[in-house]
Design an enzyme around this catalytic site. Structure first.
Site, PDB file in Angstrom:
ATOM      1  N   GLU A 330      95.880 112.416  10.425  1.00 48.96           N
ATOM      2  CA  GLU A 330      95.137 111.637   9.419  1.00 48.96           C
ATOM      3  C   GLU A 330      94.588 110.361  10.037  1.00 48.96           C
ATOM      4  O   GLU A 330      93.490 109.924   9.741  1.00 48.96           O
ATOM      5  CB  GLU A 330      96.031 111.302   8.219  1.00 48.96           C
ATOM      6  CG  GLU A 330      96.440 112.495   7.399  1.00 48.96           C
ATOM      7  CD  GLU A 330      95.270 113.344   6.931  1.00 48.96           C
ATOM      8  OE1 GLU A 330      94.272 112.793   6.425  1.00 48.96           O
ATOM      9  OE2 GLU A 330      95.343 114.582   7.094  1.00 48.96           O
ATOM     10  N   TRP A 333      91.550 111.179  11.691  1.00 45.79           N
ATOM     11  CA  TRP A 333      90.389 111.221  10.782  1.00 45.79           C
ATOM     12  C   TRP A 333      89.750 109.827  10.723  1.00 45.79           C
ATOM     13  O   TRP A 333      88.529 109.677  10.717  1.00 45.79           O
ATOM     14  CB  TRP A 333      90.806 111.629   9.360  1.00 45.79           C
ATOM     15  CG  TRP A 333      90.730 113.100   9.078  1.00 45.79           C
ATOM     16  CD1 TRP A 333      91.779 113.952   8.955  1.00 45.79           C
ATOM     17  CD2 TRP A 333      89.550 113.895   8.896  1.00 45.79           C
ATOM     18  NE1 TRP A 333      91.323 115.225   8.703  1.00 45.79           N
ATOM     19  CE2 TRP A 333      89.965 115.222   8.656  1.00 45.79           C
ATOM     20  CE3 TRP A 333      88.179 113.625   8.905  1.00 45.79           C
ATOM     21  CZ2 TRP A 333      89.063 116.261   8.424  1.00 45.79           C
ATOM     22  CZ3 TRP A 333      87.288 114.664   8.684  1.00 45.79           C
ATOM     23  CH2 TRP A 333      87.725 115.961   8.440  1.00 45.79           C
ATOM     24  N   TRP A 362      69.376 114.054  -8.306  1.00 45.16           N
ATOM     25  CA  TRP A 362      70.636 113.867  -9.037  1.00 45.16           C
ATOM     26  C   TRP A 362      70.358 113.692 -10.512  1.00 45.16           C
ATOM     27  O   TRP A 362      69.270 113.243 -10.890  1.00 45.16           O
ATOM     28  CB  TRP A 362      71.363 112.632  -8.498  1.00 45.16           C
ATOM     29  CG  TRP A 362      71.663 112.732  -7.032  1.00 45.16           C
ATOM     30  CD1 TRP A 362      70.982 112.122  -6.024  1.00 45.16           C
ATOM     31  CD2 TRP A 362      72.689 113.497  -6.411  1.00 45.16           C
ATOM     32  NE1 TRP A 362      71.527 112.460  -4.814  1.00 45.16           N
ATOM     33  CE2 TRP A 362      72.581 113.299  -5.024  1.00 45.16           C
ATOM     34  CE3 TRP A 362      73.699 114.333  -6.890  1.00 45.16           C
ATOM     35  CZ2 TRP A 362      73.428 113.903  -4.109  1.00 45.16           C
ATOM     36  CZ3 TRP A 362      74.547 114.929  -5.987  1.00 45.16           C
ATOM     37  CH2 TRP A 362      74.411 114.716  -4.611  1.00 45.16           C
ATOM     38  N   ASN A 397      95.110 110.167  -2.121  1.00 39.92           N
ATOM     39  CA  ASN A 397      94.028 110.872  -1.423  1.00 39.92           C
ATOM     40  C   ASN A 397      93.582 112.136  -2.147  1.00 39.92           C
ATOM     41  O   ASN A 397      92.397 112.404  -2.281  1.00 39.92           O
ATOM     42  CB  ASN A 397      94.473 111.215   0.004  1.00 39.92           C
ATOM     43  CG  ASN A 397      93.393 111.954   0.757  1.00 39.92           C
ATOM     44  OD1 ASN A 397      92.266 111.470   0.879  1.00 39.92           O
ATOM     45  ND2 ASN A 397      93.708 113.141   1.246  1.00 39.92           N
ATOM     46  N   TRP A 415      76.424 110.702  -4.971  1.00 42.21           N
ATOM     47  CA  TRP A 415      77.705 110.286  -4.392  1.00 42.21           C
ATOM     48  C   TRP A 415      77.717 108.810  -4.040  1.00 42.21           C
ATOM     49  O   TRP A 415      78.760 108.163  -4.011  1.00 42.21           O
ATOM     50  CB  TRP A 415      78.033 111.121  -3.153  1.00 42.21           C
ATOM     51  CG  TRP A 415      77.001 111.091  -2.070  1.00 42.21           C
ATOM     52  CD1 TRP A 415      75.929 111.915  -1.961  1.00 42.21           C
ATOM     53  CD2 TRP A 415      76.919 110.179  -0.966  1.00 42.21           C
ATOM     54  NE1 TRP A 415      75.193 111.588  -0.854  1.00 42.21           N
ATOM     55  CE2 TRP A 415      75.771 110.528  -0.219  1.00 42.21           C
ATOM     56  CE3 TRP A 415      77.704 109.115  -0.526  1.00 42.21           C
ATOM     57  CZ2 TRP A 415      75.384 109.846   0.930  1.00 42.21           C
ATOM     58  CZ3 TRP A 415      77.319 108.440   0.620  1.00 42.21           C
ATOM     59  CH2 TRP A 415      76.167 108.795   1.335  1.00 42.21           C
ATOM     60  N   TRP A 438      83.471 110.290   0.936  1.00 44.36           N
ATOM     61  CA  TRP A 438      82.484 110.656  -0.086  1.00 44.36           C
ATOM     62  C   TRP A 438      81.511 111.701   0.418  1.00 44.36           C
ATOM     63  O   TRP A 438      81.192 112.662  -0.276  1.00 44.36           O
ATOM     64  CB  TRP A 438      81.733 109.415  -0.588  1.00 44.36           C
ATOM     65  CG  TRP A 438      82.492 108.784  -1.714  1.00 44.36           C
ATOM     66  CD1 TRP A 438      83.371 107.756  -1.633  1.00 44.36           C
ATOM     67  CD2 TRP A 438      82.477 109.213  -3.086  1.00 44.36           C
ATOM     68  NE1 TRP A 438      83.916 107.508  -2.869  1.00 44.36           N
ATOM     69  CE2 TRP A 438      83.377 108.376  -3.782  1.00 44.36           C
ATOM     70  CE3 TRP A 438      81.806 110.196  -3.795  1.00 44.36           C
ATOM     71  CZ2 TRP A 438      83.607 108.521  -5.144  1.00 44.36           C
ATOM     72  CZ3 TRP A 438      82.036 110.341  -5.156  1.00 44.36           C
ATOM     73  CH2 TRP A 438      82.935 109.505  -5.816  1.00 44.36           C
TER      74      TRP A 438
HETATM   75  C1  FAD Z   1      86.241 109.975  -1.642  1.00 46.46           C
HETATM   76  C2  FAD Z   1      87.223 109.316  -0.693  1.00 46.46           C
HETATM   77  C3  FAD Z   1      87.150 107.954  -0.475  1.00 46.46           C
HETATM   78  C4  FAD Z   1      88.059 107.340   0.413  1.00 46.46           C
HETATM   79  N1  FAD Z   1      87.976 105.990   0.607  1.00 46.46           N
HETATM   80  C5  FAD Z   1      88.815 105.395   1.496  1.00 46.46           C
HETATM   81  C6  FAD Z   1      88.750 103.994   1.744  1.00 46.46           C
HETATM   82  O1  FAD Z   1      87.905 103.282   1.211  1.00 46.46           O
HETATM   83  N2  FAD Z   1      89.657 103.453   2.607  1.00 46.46           N
HETATM   84  C7  FAD Z   1      90.602 104.206   3.244  1.00 46.46           C
HETATM   85  O2  FAD Z   1      91.384 103.676   4.036  1.00 46.46           O
HETATM   86  N3  FAD Z   1      90.655 105.540   3.039  1.00 46.46           N
HETATM   87  C8  FAD Z   1      89.820 106.146   2.183  1.00 46.46           C
HETATM   88  N4  FAD Z   1      89.913 107.492   1.973  1.00 46.46           N
HETATM   89  C9  FAD Z   1      90.880 108.277   2.767  1.00 46.46           C
HETATM   90  C10 FAD Z   1      92.275 108.434   2.141  1.00 46.46           C
HETATM   91  O3  FAD Z   1      92.156 108.816   0.815  1.00 46.46           O
HETATM   92  C11 FAD Z   1      93.109 107.185   2.227  1.00 46.46           C
HETATM   93  O4  FAD Z   1      93.085 106.677   3.531  1.00 46.46           O
HETATM   94  C12 FAD Z   1      94.579 107.487   1.850  1.00 46.46           C
HETATM   95  O5  FAD Z   1      94.636 107.938   0.526  1.00 46.46           O
HETATM   96  C13 FAD Z   1      95.386 106.235   2.001  1.00 46.46           C
HETATM   97  O6  FAD Z   1      96.710 106.452   1.624  1.00 46.46           O
HETATM   98  P1  FAD Z   1      97.886 106.311   2.668  1.00 46.46           P
HETATM   99  O7  FAD Z   1      97.737 105.038   3.429  1.00 46.46           O
HETATM  100  O8  FAD Z   1      99.154 106.523   1.931  1.00 46.46           O
HETATM  101  O9  FAD Z   1      97.549 107.501   3.635  1.00 46.46           O
HETATM  102  P2  FAD Z   1      98.429 108.373   4.639  1.00 46.46           P
HETATM  103  O10 FAD Z   1      98.346 109.757   4.124  1.00 46.46           O
HETATM  104  O11 FAD Z   1      99.764 107.810   4.868  1.00 46.46           O
HETATM  105  O12 FAD Z   1      97.568 108.317   5.977  1.00 46.46           O
HETATM  106  C14 FAD Z   1      97.731 107.267   6.940  1.00 46.46           C
HETATM  107  C15 FAD Z   1      96.418 106.600   7.231  1.00 46.46           C
HETATM  108  O13 FAD Z   1      95.505 107.533   7.799  1.00 46.46           O
HETATM  109  C16 FAD Z   1      94.188 107.224   7.380  1.00 46.46           C
HETATM  110  N5  FAD Z   1      93.672 108.342   6.581  1.00 46.46           N
HETATM  111  C17 FAD Z   1      94.374 109.175   5.774  1.00 46.46           C
HETATM  112  N6  FAD Z   1      93.541 110.097   5.228  1.00 46.46           N
HETATM  113  C18 FAD Z   1      92.329 109.816   5.702  1.00 46.46           C
HETATM  114  C19 FAD Z   1      91.049 110.405   5.509  1.00 46.46           C
HETATM  115  N7  FAD Z   1      90.874 111.467   4.732  1.00 46.46           N
HETATM  116  N8  FAD Z   1      89.992 109.860   6.126  1.00 46.46           N
HETATM  117  C20 FAD Z   1      90.145 108.792   6.944  1.00 46.46           C
HETATM  118  N9  FAD Z   1      91.324 108.178   7.163  1.00 46.46           N
HETATM  119  C21 FAD Z   1      92.396 108.698   6.551  1.00 46.46           C
HETATM  120  C22 FAD Z   1      94.272 106.008   6.495  1.00 46.46           C
HETATM  121  O14 FAD Z   1      94.010 104.861   7.265  1.00 46.46           O
HETATM  122  C23 FAD Z   1      95.719 106.047   6.024  1.00 46.46           C
HETATM  123  O15 FAD Z   1      96.225 104.789   5.660  1.00 46.46           O
HETATM  124  C24 FAD Z   1      89.025 108.116   1.087  1.00 46.46           C
HETATM  125  C25 FAD Z   1      89.081 109.492   0.843  1.00 46.46           C
HETATM  126  C26 FAD Z   1      88.194 110.086  -0.039  1.00 46.46           C
HETATM  127  C27 FAD Z   1      88.289 111.553  -0.289  1.00 46.46           C
END
Ligand code: FAD
Length: 958
Positions: A330, A333, A362, A397, A415, A438
């Protein structure tokens, strides 16, 4: 002229660094006075590369009168233009206070200044440099376009004032731009990026080690520059105030400071990381790290996170504990989206990553958008997500994906409106991740969901919030509903009961919305040579306008066409169709036309270039080897990389050996093989000899002797898990006595050899199917079943004639004793054995699918009446061959017994419709569907290689 992609090279972060180096080489080395660290999205003292460099520079000179200063600019206009959420500003301010204290302990003052106009930022920084006698200014790079522009201005101003600006990469573990595809291009697809990331880090694990502690300033700074220690961090900024309730929630959930953040990380790694793979998707579970606000504001570095995970994983990064590896993925990502931002800056300018999506029309209905924002769409899971966002400034997420997909695909709202709303409300708002997330959901991004994959919010809800706990927490109107009602109250409750909830009706019908969305998006992902791709090429003078005719198969000369076409551009339009076809590239039907093949081959090159992890699925069954397709196939090694993975190969043994010679050069592994044997083939045998794997094999139509292929298969026998022999005759079946790992055996057409050898050792067998047997009898079958060690879940016994009626009871009792896990049963029976089948059903208490067959017409009235009493409650599908007939009375009795026996949602199917069935039968069946006893269904028998693969996987994954 082919289209050329314009890339704004001047804003590339590496160019900025190169420029620094170039200019510093040209200027005289600037003598070190004081250093200034400019904090931006890196509010930490540990593992902060720019700060560390500044501190090391002063310390190594060991001059007591030279110091490191720090500055942070409060820039509300910049925040507003980037939609920074008030809750994120509040979080920043709280962390600034903590940062100030930590710096204070190191005798580093933190200057805090508000700048009203964003354009004044460069001037203010340079003014401070002059005031503090700064010779070296340090900052970590921000990759967004506006930030890069600002930093370029500062760079020019600094150089003009003889100040050296050092910009450093500190947001990622592997700096954006470092990893490139084989063609030296930035990655556009996550999986190859991830693989390359792992390879890179594993080649030098020291990359993961965080920096050592900082050197403090000499205390004398407190005398010379006392006033710089007196700045105060404001507790709020006008225009970014938050309600006291949100402030309370935010402080509770996301306390400030590096120290807290590290304890959160340790706790996550210790208690949750190993279960992350499953727990991360369950909405009510606190299964993720919640570190995103800290990563987004730079309170912690990605490297610190991964280092901790790496240590907990016994110094492994891509292997080891699957939960930890998933979590690291993640973070990758996050790195992926940052490199996308740096390499494709157009994503910062409100543009879709795939530019051809920019013209989607849209709906943008304001009322629907408002209801989505407020969490009043009538879809509980969507509303729970949005209310979580509004209530705490953060969202899980899985919920982010669901609500985003709903906005774009169900409401057809741009979006970018959702992206903006998220930024305006998220405490972890982060441009790269948010934009990436997004665009992934909207199918417009790099490695996005294909446009035709649309989440069903209700299914997502029951899958990821099975108990409804998450919905109950955020949508209190529904808190009294049980776990079945809560996912779809409008669909499940009676009208009056639903009204009492005070909860809105769904604003759209998902099924209808889905169809509309598919149509809309399809225009942008057309098949081979799509009109819009042609339009783009015509508009850019790449093609003459005659190519614009809206015909499905354009009548023009493919050869001259291909000369004109800019394939990478054309690729953008059809990439969804290829790459997202489950990551398989299938070379099947339609290969006959030479010119088409030429296009196909060129496109294949582009497919391959863009996806290292592509898995191939080759079907040569339909190719005519006298046709043009042969030369094309001989050239495959020019296109497909060496060592590729061939998942399914379907071929005739009489195909020219050269093809298989080519395969030897390309594929190192074949998982599944469908072989139509007509003669022997040395090269095919060689290919099988050198390729690894082979889990599943289907052999059809053997009529000749094939010793070379038999020998090759013999060597593979030990790894076979799935074997299907639809061939009688001369194939040497000795090989199958070696199949120790076999989990599924399907044999049509008998061979004595099986009777004597193969069934001795089939302890792992979970699916057994014997069809069209003539020689085998029930007694032998019973013996075979008794060797399967109680694992069988599927059994199919089909004979043309029942050769051994007296032993049928032995067969049934063997099934009863030896198949306690039986879920699928397909069996032939007749009047004599009918009662045995009833007793068998009484004991099969896990049965899900039952297919009863007969070889001649037979009236089953009496039997049918008893059937309803004995079928197990677990049964979901009952199929009868249409040679069974029964009257309306017995059908009614059967259904009555089913109802009494609490059978629900049974799929009842009379194969091929049942020509004797009358309208009244249908009415009764329909009635039962309405009552919920039955569930309507249909079936197909045709199976293509893809289905074969799915069938194999189904058996092996069970
Ligand atoms: C529509 C949409 C919008 C999002 N907007 C943001 C945002 O503005 N800021 C943000 O930090 N994340 C965003 N995310 C990614 C993700 O949802 C969040 O990082 C995650 O929910 C954060 O929770 P956590 O720290 O407990 O994640 P964990 O699951 O513990 O993951 C650890 C870290 O990995 C990174 N990460 C995890 N999933 C993703 C992902 N899909 N893409 C990129 N990095 C990821 C984050 O930095 C996160 O803190 C978005 C995802 C979607 C689908």
């Amino acid at each position: 002229m082919p289209l050329k992609r314009k890339i704004r090279t001047t804003l590339n972060p590496d160019n900025l660094i190169k420029k620094q180096k170039h200019d510093s080489n040209q200027s005289i080395d600037i003598p070190i006075k004081n250093c200034l660290m400019w904090f931006r999205t890196d509010l930490r003292i540990q593992d902060n590369i720019a700060l560390h460099k500044a501190s090391t520079m002063i310390f190594t000179k060991s001059e007591k009168s030279k110091y490191v200063f720090a500055i942070y600019l409060i820039s509300p206009e910049e925040w507003r233009s980037h939609d920074v959420a008030p809750t994120k500003v509040d979080f920043l301010l709280r962390n600034l206070k903590e940062l100030k204290e930590s710096l204070n302990e190191l005798n580093i003052p933190l200057i805090i200044e508000s700048v009203d106009n964003a354009s004044d930022v460069p001037g203010v920084v340079i003014d401070w440099c002059k005031r503090l006698r700064i010779s070296h200014l340090f900052a970590n790079i921000e990759y967004e376009v506006d930030e890069m522009k600002r930093d370029k201005q500062i760079f020019n101003l600094a150089t003009f004032n003889s100040i050296k600006l050092e910009m450093l990469h500190s947001q990622c573990i592997v700096n954006p731009g470092l990893l490139k595809t084989k063609e030296e291009k930035p990655y556009r697809v996550y999986t190859p990026f991830k693989n390359s990331w792992f390879r890179y880090v594993e080649s030098d694990l020291s990359i993961l080690e965080p920096l050592p502690d900082l050197f403090p300033n000499s205390k004398s700074i407190r005398i010379s520059y006392l006033e710089t220690f007196s700045f105060k961090v404001p507790s709020s900024i006008p225009g970014f105030e938050i309600s006291s309730e949100l402030a309370k929630i935010s402080r509770l959930n996301f306390p400030a400071g590096e120290q807290y953040c590290h304890s959160l990380l340790s706790q996550f790694i210790l208690q949750k990381a190993s279960k992350y793979s499953n727990a991360r998707d369950i909405l009510s579970q606190n299964g993720t790290s919640s570190l995103s606000p800290y990563l987004a504001s730079g309170i912690i570095s990605a490297r610190q996170c991964v280092y901790k995970a790496f240590k907990a994983n016994n110094n492994k990064i891509s292997t080891g504990n699957s939960g930890i590896v998933k979590w690291i993925e993640e973070i990758i990502w996050r790195e992926f989206y940052r490199q996308i931002l740096a390499a494709f800056p157009h994503v910062c300018k409100n543009m879709p990553f795939k530019k051809h999506f920019k013209n989607i029309e849209w709906n943008n209905e304001e009322e629907n958008f408002m209801r989505w924002c407020q969490g009043k769409t009538g879809y509980p899971i969507v509303d729970a997500g949005m209310r979580q966002l509004n209530g705490m400034g953060w969202m899980h997420n899985r919920a982010r994906m669901i609500v985003a997909m709903f906005l774009v695909k169900d409401l057809l709202i741009d979006w970018r409106k959702g992206e903006r709303y998220f930024m305006n409300h998220l405490i972890d708002g982060d441009f790269a991740n948010n934009n990436g997330g997004w665009q992934w959901c909207a199918s417009t991004g790099s490695d996005a969901q294909p446009y035709f994959r649309i989440f069903n919010p209700t299914t997502q809800s029951s899958k990821f919030d099975p108990t409804g706990e998450y919905i109950r927490k955020w949508v209190p109107e529904l808190k009294h509903l049980d776990s079945k009602q809560i996912h779809n109250p409008f669909g499940v409750l009676k009208g009056s009961e639903f009204k009492k909830l005070g909860y809105p009706e769904p604003i759209v019908d998902h099924q209808k919305a889905r169809i509309v969305a598919l149509e809309k998006f399809k225009n942008f992902c057309v098949r081979l040579l799509p009109l819009n791709a042609r339009e783009r090429l015509v508009n850019s003078n790449a093609l003459p306008s005659l190519f614009l005719k809206d015909v499905n198969v354009p009548y023009f000369d493919y050869f001259s066409f291909i000369k004109h076409v800019n394939l990478p551009e054309l690729w953008l339009s059809i990439e969804e169709w290829f790459i997202h076809n489950n990551q398989y590239f299938s070379m099947d039907y339609g290969l006959q036309v030479e010119k088409q093949l030429k296009v196909y081959k060129e496109l294949l090159k582009h497919v391959v270039d863009r996806s290292e992890s592509l898995i191939y699925n080759i079907n040569l069954e339909d190719c005519n080897y006298t046709s043009f397709s042969v030369p094309f196939l001989f050239d495959l090694s020019e296109v497909i990389p060496k060592g590729s993975h061939l998942e399914v190969l379907q071929c005739f043994t009489w195909w020219p050996g050269e093809i298989f010679e080519d395969f030897i050069k390309i594929f190192s592994q074949v998982d599944m093989l469908i072989l139509h044997c007509k003669e022997d083939n040395e090269m095919l045998a060689n290919f099988l000899n050198v390729s690894k794997g082979l889990k599943a094999l289907r052999i059809n139509s053997t009529i000749a002797s094939i010793p070379l292929i038999s020998n090759a298969l013999n060597l593979k026998a030990r790894s076979l898990e799935y074997l299907e022999v639809n061939a009688g005759g001369s194939i040497s079946l000795e090989i199958f006595s070696e199949c120790d790992n076999l989990e599924c055996l399907i044999v049509t057409k008998d061979d004595d050899y099986f009777l004597q050898n193969i069934f001795d050792e089939i302890k792992n067998m979970r699916k057994l199917s014997l069809k069209d047997y003539r020689k085998i009898n029930f007694k032998d079958t019973a013996k075979i079943i008794s060797t399967t060690n109680f694992h069988l879940t599927s059994l199919c016994l089909l004979w043309e004639e029942e050769s051994d009626p007296e032993n049928f009871s032995l067969l049934v009792s063997t099934i009863i004793v030896h198949c306690p896990k039986l879920k699928n049963l397909e069996i032939i029976f007749n009047e004599n054995s009918a009662s045995k089948i009833l007793s068998l059903l009484c004991s099969c208490d896990k049965l899900k699918n039952l297919y009863l067959r007969n070889t001649k017409d037979w009236n089953i009235d009496m039997w049918m009446q008893n059937l309803g009493q004995v079928i197990p409650k677990t049964l979901k599908s009952l199929k009868l061959q249409n040679s069974f007939t029964f009257t309306l009375k017995s059908l009614k009795k059967f259904l009555f017994e089913c109802e009494r026996n609490s059978i629900n949602g049974l799929r009842f199917n009379i194969q091929d419709g049942g020509y004797w069935i009358e309208e009244e039968h249908i009415n009764i069946l329909n009635d039962s569907v309405e009552k919920g006893i039955l569930d309507a269904s249909s079936q197909t028998s045709w199976m293509d290689p893809r289905e074969f693969m799915q069938q194999v996987l189904l058996v092996l994954d069970e």
